[in-house]
Design an enzyme around this catalytic site. Structure first.
Site, PDB file in Angstrom:
ATOM      1  N   ASN A 193     -10.005   0.146  -0.422  1.00  0.00           N
ATOM      2  CA  ASN A 193      -8.544   0.203  -0.356  1.00  0.00           C
ATOM      3  C   ASN A 193      -7.955  -0.311  -1.675  1.00  0.00           C
ATOM      4  OD1 ASN A 193      -5.833  -0.102   0.175  1.00  0.00           O
ATOM      5  ND2 ASN A 193      -6.110  -1.126   2.150  1.00  0.00           N
ATOM      6  N   HIS A 206      -3.505   7.545   2.798  1.00  0.00           N
ATOM      7  CA  HIS A 206      -3.837   6.235   2.238  1.00  0.00           C
ATOM      8  C   HIS A 206      -5.281   5.914   2.619  1.00  0.00           C
ATOM      9  CE1 HIS A 206      -3.829   2.141   1.098  1.00  0.00           C
ATOM     10  NE2 HIS A 206      -3.677   1.639   2.312  1.00  0.00           N
ATOM     11  N   CYS A 251       0.810  -1.232   0.000  1.00  0.00           N
ATOM     12  CA  CYS A 251       0.000   0.000   0.000  1.00  0.00           C
ATOM     13  C   CYS A 251       0.836   1.272   0.000  1.00  0.00           C
ATOM     14  CB  CYS A 251      -0.946   0.018   1.196  1.00  0.00           C
ATOM     15  SG  CYS A 251      -2.140  -1.325   1.151  1.00  0.00           S
TER      16      CYS A 251
HETATM   17  O1  UT7 Z   1      -3.886  -0.984   3.571  1.00  0.00           O
HETATM   18  C1  UT7 Z   1      -3.147  -1.172   4.692  1.00  0.00           C
HETATM   19  C2  UT7 Z   1      -3.478  -2.032   5.683  1.00  0.00           C
HETATM   20  N1  UT7 Z   1      -4.818  -2.425   6.007  1.00  0.00           N
HETATM   21  C3  UT7 Z   1      -5.463  -1.736   6.934  1.00  0.00           C
HETATM   22  O2  UT7 Z   1      -5.109  -0.653   7.296  1.00  0.00           O
HETATM   23  C4  UT7 Z   1      -6.641  -2.403   7.595  1.00  0.00           C
HETATM   24  C5  UT7 Z   1      -6.550  -2.246   9.086  1.00  0.00           C
HETATM   25  N2  UT7 Z   1      -7.611  -2.866   9.840  1.00  0.00           N
HETATM   26  C6  UT7 Z   1      -8.899  -2.451   9.736  1.00  0.00           C
HETATM   27  O3  UT7 Z   1      -9.228  -1.591   8.951  1.00  0.00           O
HETATM   28  C7  UT7 Z   1      -9.902  -3.059  10.686  1.00  0.00           C
HETATM   29  O4  UT7 Z   1      -9.237  -3.790  11.695  1.00  0.00           O
HETATM   30  C8  UT7 Z   1     -10.938  -3.983   9.986  1.00  0.00           C
HETATM   31  C9  UT7 Z   1     -11.879  -3.134   9.170  1.00  0.00           C
HETATM   32  C10 UT7 Z   1     -10.223  -4.991   9.116  1.00  0.00           C
HETATM   33  C11 UT7 Z   1     -11.752  -4.734  11.033  1.00  0.00           C
HETATM   34  O5  UT7 Z   1     -12.375  -3.823  11.930  1.00  0.00           O
HETATM   35  P1  UT7 Z   1     -12.302  -4.083  13.496  1.00  0.00           P
HETATM   36  O6  UT7 Z   1     -13.122  -3.051  14.126  1.00  0.00           O
HETATM   37  O7  UT7 Z   1     -10.838  -4.127  13.859  1.00  0.00           O
HETATM   38  O8  UT7 Z   1     -13.005  -5.470  13.638  1.00  0.00           O
HETATM   39  P2  UT7 Z   1     -12.411  -6.850  14.180  1.00  0.00           P
HETATM   40  O9  UT7 Z   1     -11.407  -7.422  13.262  1.00  0.00           O
HETATM   41  O10 UT7 Z   1     -12.022  -6.639  15.610  1.00  0.00           O
HETATM   42  O11 UT7 Z   1     -13.712  -7.757  14.132  1.00  0.00           O
HETATM   43  C12 UT7 Z   1     -14.861  -7.466  14.904  1.00  0.00           C
HETATM   44  C13 UT7 Z   1     -15.924  -8.479  14.582  1.00  0.00           C
HETATM   45  C14 UT7 Z   1     -15.436  -9.937  14.622  1.00  0.00           C
HETATM   46  O12 UT7 Z   1     -16.453 -10.697  15.215  1.00  0.00           O
HETATM   47  P3  UT7 Z   1     -16.353 -11.153  16.746  1.00  0.00           P
HETATM   48  O13 UT7 Z   1     -15.078 -11.945  16.833  1.00  0.00           O
HETATM   49  O14 UT7 Z   1     -16.290  -9.872  17.534  1.00  0.00           O
HETATM   50  O15 UT7 Z   1     -17.596 -11.942  16.927  1.00  0.00           O
HETATM   51  C15 UT7 Z   1     -15.282 -10.297  13.167  1.00  0.00           C
HETATM   52  O16 UT7 Z   1     -15.467 -11.688  12.944  1.00  0.00           O
HETATM   53  O17 UT7 Z   1     -16.414  -8.282  13.251  1.00  0.00           O
HETATM   54  C16 UT7 Z   1     -16.401  -9.520  12.528  1.00  0.00           C
HETATM   55  N3  UT7 Z   1     -16.175  -9.237  11.109  1.00  0.00           N
HETATM   56  C17 UT7 Z   1     -17.180  -8.933  10.264  1.00  0.00           C
HETATM   57  N4  UT7 Z   1     -18.514  -8.819  10.444  1.00  0.00           N
HETATM   58  C18 UT7 Z   1     -19.256  -8.468   9.387  1.00  0.00           C
HETATM   59  C19 UT7 Z   1     -15.015  -9.216  10.423  1.00  0.00           C
HETATM   60  N5  UT7 Z   1     -15.233  -8.891   9.134  1.00  0.00           N
HETATM   61  C20 UT7 Z   1     -16.579  -8.712   9.017  1.00  0.00           C
HETATM   62  C21 UT7 Z   1     -17.413  -8.347   7.930  1.00  0.00           C
HETATM   63  N6  UT7 Z   1     -18.726  -8.241   8.181  1.00  0.00           N
HETATM   64  N7  UT7 Z   1     -16.930  -8.107   6.699  1.00  0.00           N
END
Ligand code: UT7
Length: 322
Positions: free
Chosen positions: A279, A249, A113
């Site tokens: 992204n 970004h 990225c």
């Molecule tokens: O480009 C450079 C690098 N990439 C990034 O910068 C991405 C960085 N990370 C993020 O943007 C965020 O961490 C995410 C958007 C990927 C995830 O958001 P989060 O608030 O950190 O959520 P999480 O990973 O802590 O997941 C929370 C919950 C989980 O369920 P449980 O374990 O709490 O029951 C996931 O299984 O959300 C669930 N989950 C989803 N639910 C609905 C994960 N993906 C999805 C989805 N739809 N697509």
């Protein structure tokens, strides 16, 4: 003193738009989850047969038109990409040939990225050193080609697209400074663990796919971007209020908001396009920059801070007077 100045910007997004509502049909997710956690509303997906090189070429043409330069003026082409058309030649070579700029130096930079910031940094050095006068710098990706479309943790986050700038040598700045870094110790938090040398399937018999530990990536990204923003201000002896526009970004609106808060910048002075194209990795910063220029937000003479963070980890920033 010679500086590298942005003479023109361009970008290109594939025609096909996939909304969050359409993603709900593919994986267990919701528009509400995607929009509230990331700010993403839709992404553009390349058509069958449409490659990173096609997107890069279209963005390059737009940037060259805006800069008023022709193919024979270009002395250097650098493409930031992690999704090249083929393993070799580089996408930069493929774009060069289509432009009819044959003969000039052309190569790709793989910094995930941060690819565009890395490419811009390299081109800036060539211009500052007096080696070339006009360079084409592109960030282009077809991330859709390497997503696991059954993994809701990654497939909702990415899209395809490209952005480009023409840099020209000038007596006035231009790029004031850029700062690039990497830490390979974090490789397994965000990666695609297959390839030519390791083989195209991993131990789980999976092929090409993006693997990410989102929450961990998020935390490191926020902290690291804070640090690189401080580094950039310090290197230029600038107060954080001196920046006219933050062009970040476009991975996650919440990460963008955290960086804006660090700079004490109202969101009205932050360019946000993640809602429109998700992204796009190396494509995202130049896409946002081109949007900012063409929408009339960014004006000549203003101070812009560009930053990116991605797989590697890699990260970087560029401070420039537009
Ligand atoms: O480009 C450079 C690098 N990439 C990034 O910068 C991405 C960085 N990370 C993020 O943007 C965020 O961490 C995410 C958007 C990927 C995830 O958001 P989060 O608030 O950190 O959520 P999480 O990973 O802590 O997941 C929370 C919950 C989980 O369920 P449980 O374990 O709490 O029951 C996931 O299984 O959300 C669930 N989950 C989803 N639910 C609905 C994960 N993906 C999805 C989805 N739809 N697509």
């Amino acid at each position: 003193m010679t500086y590298a100045r942005i003479a023109g910007t361009g970008s290109f997004l594939p025609e096909r738009i996939v909304t969050n509502a359409e993603m709900e049909k593919l994986v267990e997710t919701s528009d509400e989850w995607i929009a509230s956690r990331t700010g993403i509303r839709q992404r553009h997906i390349a058509a069958e047969g449409q490659t990173t090189g096609d997107l890069a070429y279209a963005a390059a043409i737009a940037a060259m038109e805006a800069a008023g330069v022709s193919a024979r003026d270009i002395e250097l082409i650098i493409v930031g990409t992690t999704t090249p058309d083929v393993i070799f030649p580089s996408t930069a070579c493929l774009v060069q040939h289509r432009l009819g700029a044959n003969g000039c130096a052309a190569f790709d930079v793989n910094a995930a990225c941060s690819g565009f910031i890395y490419a811009l940094t390299v081109a800036n050095q060539f211009i500052r050193a007096g080696t070339v006068k006009t360079a084409l710098v592109i960030g282009a990706e077809t991330l859709s080609r390497m997503l696991d479309w059954s993994d809701r943790g990654t497939c909702v986050l990415f899209g395809d697209g490209a952005g480009a700038v023409v840099l020209k040598a000038a007596d006035e700045p231009g790029i004031l400074s850029s700062h690039i870094h990497a830490d390979g110790g974090y490789k397994e938090l965000l990666w695609n663990p297959v390839g030519v040398s390791k083989g195209f399937t991993d131990e789980k018999n999976h092929g090409v796919r993006v693997l990410m530990q989102g929450r961990e990536v998020f935390k490191v990204a926020v902290k690291t971007l804070d640090r690189v923003v401080e580094e950039t201000l310090e290197a230029n002896g600038l107060d954080r209020h001196a920046i006219d526009w933050l062009i970040p970004h476009q991975a996650n609106l919440r990460i963008i908001q955290a960086t804006a808060k660090r700079l004490d910048m109202p969101m009205e002075r932050v360019i946000v396009t993640v809602d429109k194209h998700a992204n796009t990795s190396a494509g995202s910063v130049p896409l946002a920059l081109d949007f900012a220029v063409r929408s009339g937000k960014v004006q000549r003479g203003q101070l812009l801070l560009l930053e990116a963070f991605g797989g590697g980890f890699t990260w970087g920033s560029a401070l420039l007077r537009y």
